[in-house]
Design an enzyme around this catalytic site. Sequence first.
Site, PDB file in Angstrom:
ATOM      1  N   ASP A 279      -0.449  -0.216  -4.536  1.00  0.00           N
ATOM      2  CA  ASP A 279      -1.882   0.091  -4.404  1.00  0.00           C
ATOM      3  C   ASP A 279      -2.054   1.437  -3.721  1.00  0.00           C
ATOM      4  OD1 ASP A 279      -4.604   0.168  -4.003  1.00  0.00           O
ATOM      5  OD2 ASP A 279      -4.731  -1.748  -2.961  1.00  0.00           O
TER       6      ASP A 279
ATOM      7  N   ASP B 110     -14.803  -7.407  -8.194  1.00  0.00           N
ATOM      8  CA  ASP B 110     -15.161  -7.698  -6.811  1.00  0.00           C
ATOM      9  C   ASP B 110     -16.482  -8.470  -6.819  1.00  0.00           C
ATOM     10  OD1 ASP B 110     -14.754  -6.290  -3.748  1.00  0.00           O
ATOM     11  OD2 ASP B 110     -16.748  -7.035  -4.268  1.00  0.00           O
TER      12      ASP B 110
ATOM     13  N   GLU C  20     -12.031  -2.967  -7.758  1.00  0.00           N
ATOM     14  CA  GLU C  20     -12.764  -3.274  -6.522  1.00  0.00           C
ATOM     15  C   GLU C  20     -13.875  -2.267  -6.244  1.00  0.00           C
ATOM     16  OE1 GLU C  20      -9.144  -2.626  -3.833  1.00  0.00           O
ATOM     17  OE2 GLU C  20     -10.766  -2.120  -2.480  1.00  0.00           O
TER      18      GLU C  20
ATOM     19  N   LYS D  77       0.848  -1.200   0.000  1.00  0.00           N
ATOM     20  CA  LYS D  77       0.000   0.000   0.000  1.00  0.00           C
ATOM     21  C   LYS D  77       0.880   1.244   0.000  1.00  0.00           C
ATOM     22  CE  LYS D  77      -3.916  -2.256   0.502  1.00  0.00           C
ATOM     23  NZ  LYS D  77      -5.136  -2.091  -0.297  1.00  0.00           N
TER      24      LYS D  77
ATOM     25  N   GLU E 103      -2.340   0.109  -8.514  1.00  0.00           N
ATOM     26  CA  GLU E 103      -3.763  -0.193  -8.328  1.00  0.00           C
ATOM     27  C   GLU E 103      -4.497   1.047  -7.825  1.00  0.00           C
ATOM     28  OE1 GLU E 103      -4.249  -3.844  -6.225  1.00  0.00           O
ATOM     29  OE2 GLU E 103      -6.188  -3.256  -5.399  1.00  0.00           O
TER      30      GLU E 103
ATOM     31  N   HIS F 266     -10.283  -8.831  -6.723  1.00  0.00           N
ATOM     32  CA  HIS F 266     -10.105  -8.223  -5.415  1.00  0.00           C
ATOM     33  C   HIS F 266     -10.491  -9.227  -4.338  1.00  0.00           C
ATOM     34  CE1 HIS F 266     -11.887  -5.587  -2.064  1.00  0.00           C
ATOM     35  NE2 HIS F 266     -10.589  -5.461  -1.979  1.00  0.00           N
TER      36      HIS F 266
END
Lengths: 430, 430
Positions: free
Chosen positions: A245, A321, A298, A217, A271, A348
């Site tokens: 992400d 998702d 997602e 992240k 992402e 996801h």
Amino acid sequence: MRITSVTPEDIRFPTSRNLDGSDAMNPAPDYSLTYVVLGTDEGTEGHGFTFTIGRGNELCVAAVNSLAHLVLDLDVDEAFAEPAATWRRIVGDSQLRWLGPEKGVIHLAGAALVNALWDLRARQLGKPLWKLLSDLSPEQLVDCVDFRHLQDVLDRDAALDLLRKAEPARAERERELQRSGIPAYTTSAGWLGYPEEEVRRRVRAGLEEGWRHFKLKVGRELEDDRRRVATVREEIGPDGVLMLDANQVWEVPVAIEWVNAVADFSPLWIEEPTSPDDVRGHARIAEGIAPVGVATGEHVHNRVMFKQFLEAGAMAYCQLDACRLGGVNEAIAVILLARRFDVPICPHAGGVGLSEYVQHLAMFDHVAVSGARDDRLVEYVDHLHEHFVDPVRVEGARYLPPARAGYSAELDAASRRAYRFPEGSAWRAR
Amino acid sequence: MRITSVTPEDIRFPTSRNLDGSDAMNPAPDYSLTYVVLGTDEGTEGHGFTFTIGRGNELCVAAVNSLAHLVLDLDVDEAFAEPAATWRRIVGDSQLRWLGPEKGVIHLAGAALVNALWDLRARQLGKPLWKLLSDLSPEQLVDCVDFRHLQDVLDRDAALDLLRKAEPARAERERELQRSGIPAYTTSAGWLGYPEEEVRRRVRAGLEEGWRHFKLKVGRELEDDRRRVATVREEIGPDGVLMLDANQVWEVPVAIEWVNAVADFSPLWIEEPTSPDDVRGHARIAEGIAPVGVATGEHVHNRVMFKQFLEAGAMAYCQLDACRLGGVNEAIAVILLARRFDVPICPHAGGVGLSEYVQHLAMFDHVAVSGARDDRLVEYVDHLHEHFVDPVRVEGARYLPPARAGYSAELDAASRRAYRFPEGSAWRAR
């Protein structure tokens, strides 16, 4: 078999306590399920859920109640004789549709019901969902899809062609799947709330478990992020695969600048670099950061949005998702759209229960749609699986196929009691 | 002044009985409001609402309750000292945001609260909302806007430039507005549920009242639609202006074919030809049907979507909705985006209460943003205004400016009691 009851429950796990799942947009989620049990006159139950991150889960529970009349009294065989019409019935009520259309709370709740219906169907037929879908003929599969608003890009006939091309290889793909599963990547090491040394420790542990693909992240200060990216690359070496992400935090030009500033660490994808609604922004980012790919999905709320992302070249990895989309039927539509543009399905997962769901979709894609490909990577987070009756089995960084009938959605009865919000013991104890 | 209570109510009008409001996607709406009253320690109230079409209104009511803690105890002066931050606080709660983000039930409910806050502010300052906004400096106006995810197309500085250019003419524009209002068009004649002779009768009545712009619902059989279009054109003559509205029912290629098949009747626009999420589809339609324009917006859920529609040339008429967007702040953002691309603001109205709201936004646009232009047409439906304390005044097919302080959102107390769902007398009597 007739549906005689629709019972939603508000289930929440107090995950914000440890910052598991923290990222730039979602600093403190409490992973939650709007859980639905469909009762039938034959005793078999269907279990399904939609996923949220805490506050507001009560709204999806309320929405399931608002939609319940569309499912109650359905004959299951009749419902699956015309699966696209059944789907349209659930997401297309002319008054409730105003609240979306096909997005937000009403679509999330629809997903819980649609997924529970498919779980019920799979149990009725005695198959895990991936196998049920993989055994349907191309004609039966396109009958599951509502092609409305897709036909400028993919219509029924074009979808049939794609499925027929994949049909001869199905048996071999299924043997492969049974032998060795499908590849996964891990997000467990890189939550934004973790200090750098915690990330390093977790990446090392992941390498020892056999992981080669790691997601980190990002989206705070660039310098801070660069240090974290460097740490992961250092640990996984040049052969490891690194994904990033940003969870939507950047403006379009900032995303381009930022990704280019870490390009020397060779990430596979970035992402959610910006707003999940911004098709044109993602396309601009994709152009500006190649060869790094853009991954998103997602928060992409329906098949019409996926159609655009895919056609615009704004999505190099399709992260559908299982709950954001309106359940299995719409997931099939998106899997077909991705196949049309030769974009890999990298669903996801994480949260709670999402891995249990999406493994079935990715395995169906492997067997019956896009065939064998190593870039179909399913997200994995080692978290909260112990609450499920049929939890995922991940070994050597690969998801192994579920054998039990259903969609792997059922929670343990004890967990359902303990995490019921607000009255369960896990919440009373706070 | 501090907010001491947030009280939502479920108000519904049984409009489906007469097929008023019927169209190709919404055959039988019951126009409804999730109505919110903000109480304060000084006694002044703020009234606001979001609009739905019946079933599911209870979900917006529930969502207002889920958001209420973000508004309760706010100091009104402090909230309006940093209006963009206040807006972000209401739509950006990190857990509730998952349910959108910025779309669907949670955004509709946020709009009710944001609009009630602006009504309160306008009452506190003793001005109708259009006047309050038109008296803000360019700096104060951009301070109302959350530019997140817009900045690749419009940032704070560019917005300031647009507003400053319009500033010298404000006084003159306001005099014009007071003198003669702003132009409107009528949808009352052309609901899809009306037989052809009813449409003809209503168009004639409209002409006698001074209307020149008429909108007709289409989207059934092409031949049937062609006959209805011909009827209206015959009645209004070559100088009348005809708009068409398909309410999302077509595939992209069908929309192009259909509009070209009625091009000989010279419609000004086709509204919602396909899925409201389909930016690229609308752009393709716009190319395929020129010089007929594409109008859309009532289901376009946030500023990021408007940014794309406008930049892609997919929206020749910007039909923002005062409730679908997250209230006044986001409406200002969209008005600025439309100005940036020189697209007229033609707000969605009708329903119940939407005309009362959007007149303020269009008048603000007239005075302080895009200036005088005859293609800024505000929708009008002669329906349900009698329930409001400060109903719209439309004369000679023009909206006249409200004089009363607030956002014209307040319902009569007797109407609030009678149409409360399900316990009000209008519903008990069924």
